[in-house]
Design an enzyme around this catalytic site. Structure first.
Site, PDB file in Angstrom:
ATOM      1  N   HIS A  65      36.759  31.386  43.516  1.00 22.60           N
ATOM      2  CA  HIS A  65      35.768  30.398  43.056  1.00 22.60           C
ATOM      3  C   HIS A  65      35.977  29.004  43.662  1.00 22.60           C
ATOM      4  O   HIS A  65      36.060  27.989  42.975  1.00 22.60           O
ATOM      5  CB  HIS A  65      35.572  30.372  41.538  1.00 22.60           C
ATOM      6  CG  HIS A  65      36.748  30.046  40.656  1.00 22.60           C
ATOM      7  ND1 HIS A  65      37.594  29.000  40.880  1.00 22.60           N
ATOM      8  CD2 HIS A  65      37.169  30.623  39.512  1.00 22.60           C
ATOM      9  CE1 HIS A  65      38.486  28.948  39.907  1.00 22.60           C
ATOM     10  NE2 HIS A  65      38.261  29.928  39.080  1.00 22.60           N
ATOM     11  N   HIS A  74      42.419  36.335  27.717  1.00 11.98           N
ATOM     12  CA  HIS A  74      41.534  35.343  28.343  1.00 11.98           C
ATOM     13  C   HIS A  74      40.308  36.076  28.887  1.00 11.98           C
ATOM     14  O   HIS A  74      40.438  37.106  29.544  1.00 11.98           O
ATOM     15  CB  HIS A  74      42.343  34.654  29.439  1.00 11.98           C
ATOM     16  CG  HIS A  74      41.603  33.768  30.366  1.00 11.98           C
ATOM     17  ND1 HIS A  74      40.545  32.984  29.989  1.00 11.98           N
ATOM     18  CD2 HIS A  74      41.800  33.523  31.687  1.00 11.98           C
ATOM     19  CE1 HIS A  74      40.131  32.300  31.043  1.00 11.98           C
ATOM     20  NE2 HIS A  74      40.855  32.613  32.083  1.00 11.98           N
ATOM     21  N   GLU A  95      38.020  35.231  31.185  1.00 14.01           N
ATOM     22  CA  GLU A  95      37.526  35.087  32.562  1.00 14.01           C
ATOM     23  C   GLU A  95      37.583  36.438  33.287  1.00 14.01           C
ATOM     24  O   GLU A  95      38.492  37.249  33.094  1.00 14.01           O
ATOM     25  CB  GLU A  95      38.325  34.025  33.332  1.00 14.01           C
ATOM     26  CG  GLU A  95      37.601  33.613  34.605  1.00 14.01           C
ATOM     27  CD  GLU A  95      38.146  32.316  35.238  1.00 14.01           C
ATOM     28  OE1 GLU A  95      39.196  31.818  34.806  1.00 14.01           O
ATOM     29  OE2 GLU A  95      37.494  31.825  36.170  1.00 14.01           O
ATOM     30  N   ASP A 121      38.273  37.748  36.115  1.00 11.14           N
ATOM     31  CA  ASP A 121      39.355  38.337  36.916  1.00 11.14           C
ATOM     32  C   ASP A 121      40.328  39.115  36.031  1.00 11.14           C
ATOM     33  O   ASP A 121      41.117  39.916  36.536  1.00 11.14           O
ATOM     34  CB  ASP A 121      40.093  37.272  37.746  1.00 11.14           C
ATOM     35  CG  ASP A 121      40.510  36.047  36.955  1.00 11.14           C
ATOM     36  OD1 ASP A 121      39.856  35.732  35.952  1.00 11.14           O
ATOM     37  OD2 ASP A 121      41.489  35.407  37.352  1.00 11.14           O
ATOM     38  N   HIS A 171      43.303  27.813  30.395  1.00 14.36           N
ATOM     39  CA  HIS A 171      42.362  26.794  30.781  1.00 14.36           C
ATOM     40  C   HIS A 171      40.944  27.069  30.306  1.00 14.36           C
ATOM     41  O   HIS A 171      40.004  26.361  30.720  1.00 14.36           O
ATOM     42  CB  HIS A 171      42.371  26.627  32.315  1.00 14.36           C
ATOM     43  CG  HIS A 171      41.784  27.822  33.051  1.00 14.36           C
ATOM     44  ND1 HIS A 171      40.839  27.664  34.022  1.00 14.36           N
ATOM     45  CD2 HIS A 171      41.958  29.139  32.934  1.00 14.36           C
ATOM     46  CE1 HIS A 171      40.485  28.845  34.510  1.00 14.36           C
ATOM     47  NE2 HIS A 171      41.156  29.745  33.873  1.00 14.36           N
ATOM     48  N   ASP A 213      46.896  32.955  32.364  1.00 12.27           N
ATOM     49  CA  ASP A 213      46.881  32.230  33.647  1.00 12.27           C
ATOM     50  C   ASP A 213      48.056  31.258  33.792  1.00 12.27           C
ATOM     51  O   ASP A 213      48.444  30.917  34.917  1.00 12.27           O
ATOM     52  CB  ASP A 213      45.584  31.420  33.773  1.00 12.27           C
ATOM     53  CG  ASP A 213      44.415  32.271  34.245  1.00 12.27           C
ATOM     54  OD1 ASP A 213      44.636  33.206  35.030  1.00 12.27           O
ATOM     55  OD2 ASP A 213      43.279  31.987  33.831  1.00 12.27           O
ATOM     56  N   TYR A 255      48.388  26.261  42.275  1.00 12.62           N
ATOM     57  CA  TYR A 255      47.654  26.814  41.136  1.00 12.62           C
ATOM     58  C   TYR A 255      47.509  25.754  40.038  1.00 12.62           C
ATOM     59  O   TYR A 255      46.419  25.521  39.509  1.00 12.62           O
ATOM     60  CB  TYR A 255      48.403  28.050  40.597  1.00 12.62           C
ATOM     61  CG  TYR A 255      47.598  28.858  39.634  1.00 12.62           C
ATOM     62  CD1 TYR A 255      46.821  29.926  40.063  1.00 12.62           C
ATOM     63  CD2 TYR A 255      47.560  28.537  38.276  1.00 12.62           C
ATOM     64  CE1 TYR A 255      46.051  30.659  39.175  1.00 12.62           C
ATOM     65  CE2 TYR A 255      46.797  29.260  37.385  1.00 12.62           C
ATOM     66  CZ  TYR A 255      46.050  30.323  37.838  1.00 12.62           C
ATOM     67  OH  TYR A 255      45.279  31.036  36.961  1.00 12.62           O
ATOM     68  N   HIS A 304      48.743  36.244  37.208  1.00 16.88           N
ATOM     69  CA  HIS A 304      48.644  36.199  38.674  1.00 16.88           C
ATOM     70  C   HIS A 304      50.032  36.009  39.269  1.00 16.88           C
ATOM     71  O   HIS A 304      50.823  35.193  38.768  1.00 16.88           O
ATOM     72  CB  HIS A 304      47.784  35.023  39.144  1.00 16.88           C
ATOM     73  CG  HIS A 304      46.359  35.069  38.712  1.00 16.88           C
ATOM     74  ND1 HIS A 304      45.438  35.960  39.217  1.00 16.88           N
ATOM     75  CD2 HIS A 304      45.682  34.311  37.817  1.00 16.88           C
ATOM     76  CE1 HIS A 304      44.257  35.747  38.656  1.00 16.88           C
ATOM     77  NE2 HIS A 304      44.377  34.758  37.791  1.00 16.88           N
TER      78      HIS A 304
END
Ligand code: FEO
Length: 392
Positions: A24, A78, A80, A82, A145, A164, A192, A223
């Site tokens: 992104h 989370h 999001e 991914d 986040h 994350d 990051y 990650h």
């Protein structure tokens, strides 16, 4: 397929994205991983899933260990995509699994993204889940986040599944911090943080102090590599980054139309170097903004140059400043420079943006008409030297 265990009965079942180069808008030059974890106890829990197209890879890893139909719980730390893109397919593969997510924010996010009708167990601060020999504890960390973000802690194995937080975009065949060059890990961890978490720096100390009461042997982010040899190292780095600690480093960031602003940048760098200051110089045509942000994190001075185009700043400089402003850099001093043809206006516009970011401007704008002459370049050297002196 090789099984990777974080502890007896705790497996990494994620996927490695070797090819992604743009996450992104953030350049991911070393790829990334989407980490998911399987805990096999009297009850079986899957913590997070992977990006949609990596579902077959995750499922293969799970099938090496158990029958997916036996999964009792799927924890969504989370929403999001991914980490949740595979969720609809995973719920089909695990028909009895109940879905654990943060109350309200996680529930709403999962429903809106995937129209999920599976039973959800909403959790909040203090919620726990009994797996048999293990009891998972859930700790919401809202806005680190996303609004729904939480971490999951397993006290029996002293593992923090940190979502994350503490992650890095880094694709490797190795899974642990003691297996990869520490300089590479920290470079990607700082990139990051700078690009994803810097604007939420004020929320890091309360989150870290909340986690400070936990005994943590392993940090397993969503990650990159898993911190098992020295989890304190990344917690300490986050504490420093959140505090906005800087070093005597100056960044010269600019773009140029006909090399006049570039000549000024080069002379300013000379002035900084003469005073013994560490410098990084970036032409926005050659370097992506997300790479520059890694250096912004600990730089004390930001010196931004732009030629004037149509009475304003150059578009690439405007894009960089827009990105920088959104990430809310702390504790910076700054200055601006640039060449112009007839009207000028770029440095005034740059200064306004830097002022609005709370950057302390420590020099008058340095501007020259057309191509800078030798005497003007000497002034650029002096400009850099004076900024260096104010940094010390
Ligand atoms: Fe890695 Fe916020 O998702």
């Amino acid at each position: 397929m090789r099984r990777t265990q974080l502890a007896e009965g705790v497996y990494w079942v994620g996927a490695i994205d070797w090819d992604i180069r743009n996450f992104h808008g953030y350049t991911t030059n070393r790829g990334t991983t989407y980490n998911a974890f399987l805990i096999v106890d009297e009850k079986i829990a899957l913590i997070d899933t992977v990006k949609h197209q990596f579902f077959p890879e995750m499922l293969r890893r799970i099938k090496e260990i158990i029958n997916p139909e036996d999964i009792d719980y799927i924890v969504s730390n989370h929403v999001e995509m991914d980490h949740s893109g595979s969720l609809p397919m995973m719920l089909q593969a695990a028909p009895k699994a109940e879905l654990i997510t943060t109350e309200k924010r996680g529930e709403a996010g999962l429903k809106k993204h995937f129209n999920i009708d599976r039973k959800m167990i909403p959790v909040k601060e203090g919620s726990t889940l009994d797996l048999g020999k293990r009891q998972l504890a859930f700790v919401p960390i809202p806005m680190l986040h996303w609004p729904d973000s939480m971490v999951t802690y397993c006290p029996q194995d002293e593992i923090l599944f940190s979502s994350d937080a503490f992650g890095q975009h880094l694709a490797t065949s190795e899974r642990f911090d003691d297996e990869v060059d520490p300089a590479v890990i920290m470079q990607e961890a700082s990139k990051y943080y700078a690009n994803i978490l810097m604007l939420f720096g004020h929320l890091i100390p309360p989150a870290v102090s909340k986690l400070g009461g936990l005994s943590i042997k392993t940090i397993a982010p969503d990650h990159g590599i898993i911190w098992r040899s020295d989890p304190g190292k990344i917690i300490s780095a986050y504490t420093d980054w959140a505090a906005g600690k800087t070093i005597d480093k100056a960044l010269v960031v600019y773009d140029s139309m006909w090399h006049s602003t570039a000549k000024m940048a080069s002379a300013i760098v000379d002035g900084l170097l003469e005073e013994g200051i560490e410098v990084k110089s970036y032409n926005l045509t050659s370097t992506d903004k997300s790479d520059i942000m890694t250096d912004v994190l600990d730089a004390k001075a930001l010196i931004i140059g732009s030629p004037t185009l149509n009475n304003g700043m150059f578009p690439s400089v405007a894009e960089f400043l827009c990105y920088l402003k959104g990430l809310k850099p702390k504790n910076k001093i700054g200055a601006t420079f640039g060449s112009y043809g007839w009207g000028g206006g770029a440095t005034k516009a740059v200064r306004q943006e830097m002022d609005e970011m709370g950057i302390e401007m420590i020099a008058d704008d340095l501007t020259f008409k057309w191509v800078p002459e030798e005497a003007e370049l000497a002034q650029c050297v002096e400009f850099g030297g004076n900024i260096a002196k104010k940094m010390k």
